[in-house]
Scaffold this motif. Structure first.
Motif, PDB file in Angstrom:
ATOM      1  N   LEU A   1      -3.898   3.715   4.727  1.00 49.73           N
ATOM      2  CA  LEU A   1      -4.952   3.969   3.985  1.00 49.73           C
ATOM      3  C   LEU A   1      -5.275   5.406   4.025  1.00 49.73           C
TER       4      LEU A   1
ATOM      5  N   THR B   1      -9.562   2.813  -1.823  1.00 46.56           N
ATOM      6  CA  THR B   1      -9.324   3.154  -0.422  1.00 46.56           C
ATOM      7  C   THR B   1     -10.650   3.287   0.410  1.00 46.56           C
TER       8      THR B   1
ATOM      9  N   LEU C   1      -4.919  -3.095  -2.954  1.00 48.63           N
ATOM     10  CA  LEU C   1      -6.119  -2.262  -2.636  1.00 48.63           C
ATOM     11  C   LEU C   1      -7.115  -3.435  -2.948  1.00 48.63           C
TER      12      LEU C   1
ATOM     13  N   LEU D   1       0.691  -1.194  -0.098  1.00 49.79           N
ATOM     14  CA  LEU D   1      -0.060   0.067   0.041  1.00 49.79           C
ATOM     15  C   LEU D   1       1.016   1.334  -0.139  1.00 49.79           C
TER      16      LEU D   1
END
Length: 340
Positions: free
Chosen positions: A72, A87, A47, A35
């Motif tokens: 995130l 997200t 994701l 991420l």
């Protein structure tokens, strides 16, 4: 004789858009690292994989524990539309779990999500409001949204969002107003809700009426419902084609008629007859709200005189299956039959 041949195609159950998930306890730490990658495709694949994993609350717990929420939160500011979309999807799925909602409050995800209130992608905004809706289902989550100072912004968006997002906003606001309605009242939510009561969308009418129930609990809310002339519209909705709209309109009247001004506004709008019609609604909520609203109106001499001829209707509810309805009917009879 047949010979072995290796296919050049991927197996049918392999999704090339998802990151390869590591085995066991290494899966989520690996995804968290991906991420944070500078490579766009790596972030997108991570994701996609995370969206599947966070349906399991155990994975949500581990993800929060290893710092995925911080990753995130950073991705919410990504310039790529797909990254922001996925997200927000991960976050709203996490918000469906208690452990996810606790993580939102601990790591201030509410504030981070608010940066996307004006995102150009409608799907991102929808996911954001889904997350807020699920968070607001618990008192601590609703209070967290109130404490974040977001209520004025949510009220403002109610006038400008697409209808499906308006429904989510109304769900969130209704829950938050049960905790504290001060900012919503200061933001002129009552006249906005008055407009939504006239919507052709059944869900919006129903949810707007339910939000009015929440905002009319404090005295200032009761005053504003009378001042903005909302009561005649609520009386009209008592005869709406949708049962849930009827029940919520009766609930809003139940609170609005606590004040003397509210009582006489409802009497002037001839609320008693449609409320009496709801005493035998198939929805117990509608019956209960109608009984309580009629009890409020019976406190006015004019209302009490009118209702004395309808005491048998209340007596018929004394044997109702719903205990709350039975108790409310007994109280109504006492008020209607009271003599000075």
């Amino acid at each position: 004789m047949a010979s072995a041949q290796i296919s050049m195609y991927l197996p049918p159950d392999v999704n090339p858009s998802q990151a390869a998930i590591a085995y066991g306890c290494r899966a989520l730490p690996k995804l968290n690292k991906e991420l944070q990658s500078e490579d766009l495709l790596t972030r997108q694949k991570a994701l996609m994989a995370l969206c599947d994993l966070v349906h399991d609350p155990e994975h949500v717990y581990v993800a929060i524990d290893i710092g995925c929420l911080e990753s995130l939160k950073a991705l919410l500011k990504d310039t790529n539309d797909m990254v922001r979309l996925k997200t927000t999807e991960v976050l709203y799925i996490m918000a469906t779990h208690n452990v996810g909602r606790e993580g939102f409050l601990k790591y201030d995800v509410i504030h981070a999500l608010s940066y996307l209130l004006h995102d150009p992608q409608a799907a991102c905004r929808e996911n954001l409001h889904l997350a807020y809706k699920h968070l607001a289902q618990v008192p601590s989550g609703a209070q967290g949204i109130v404490n974040s100072g977001l209520i004025p912004a949510l009220v403002w968006k109610l006038q400008r969002e697409e209808e499906n997002i308006q429904e989510l906003l109304l769900d969130t606001l209704a829950a938050c107003l049960m905790e504290d309605a001060t900012e919503a009242l200061d933001s002129r939510l009552v006249p906005f809700l008055k407009e939504k009561l006239l919507s052709t969308n059944n869900n919006i009418r129903s949810k707007a009426a339910r939000t009015l129930v929440a905002i009319s609990i404090p005295l200032e809310g009761k005053k504003q419902i009378w001042q903005y002339d909302v009561i005649p519209i609520l009386v009209h909705l008592l005869k709406d084609k949708v049962k849930e709209v009827q029940a919520n309109a009766a609930g809003a009247l139940m609170y609005a008629t606590v004040t003397t001004e509210g009582k006489y506004a409802a009497l002037d709008a001839e609320a008693i007859t449609p409320l009496l019609g709801l005493l035998f609604s198939p929805l117990s909520k509608a019956r209960l709200n109608a009984i309580k609203a009629l009890t409020m109106l019976a406190e006015a001499p004019e209302g009490r005189r009118f209702l004395q001829a309808h005491v048998p209707n209340f007596r018929a509810l004394e044997k109702n299956d719903n205990e709350a309805v039975r108790r409310a009917a007994l109280v109504a009879i006492k008020v209607v039959e009271w003599k000075p």
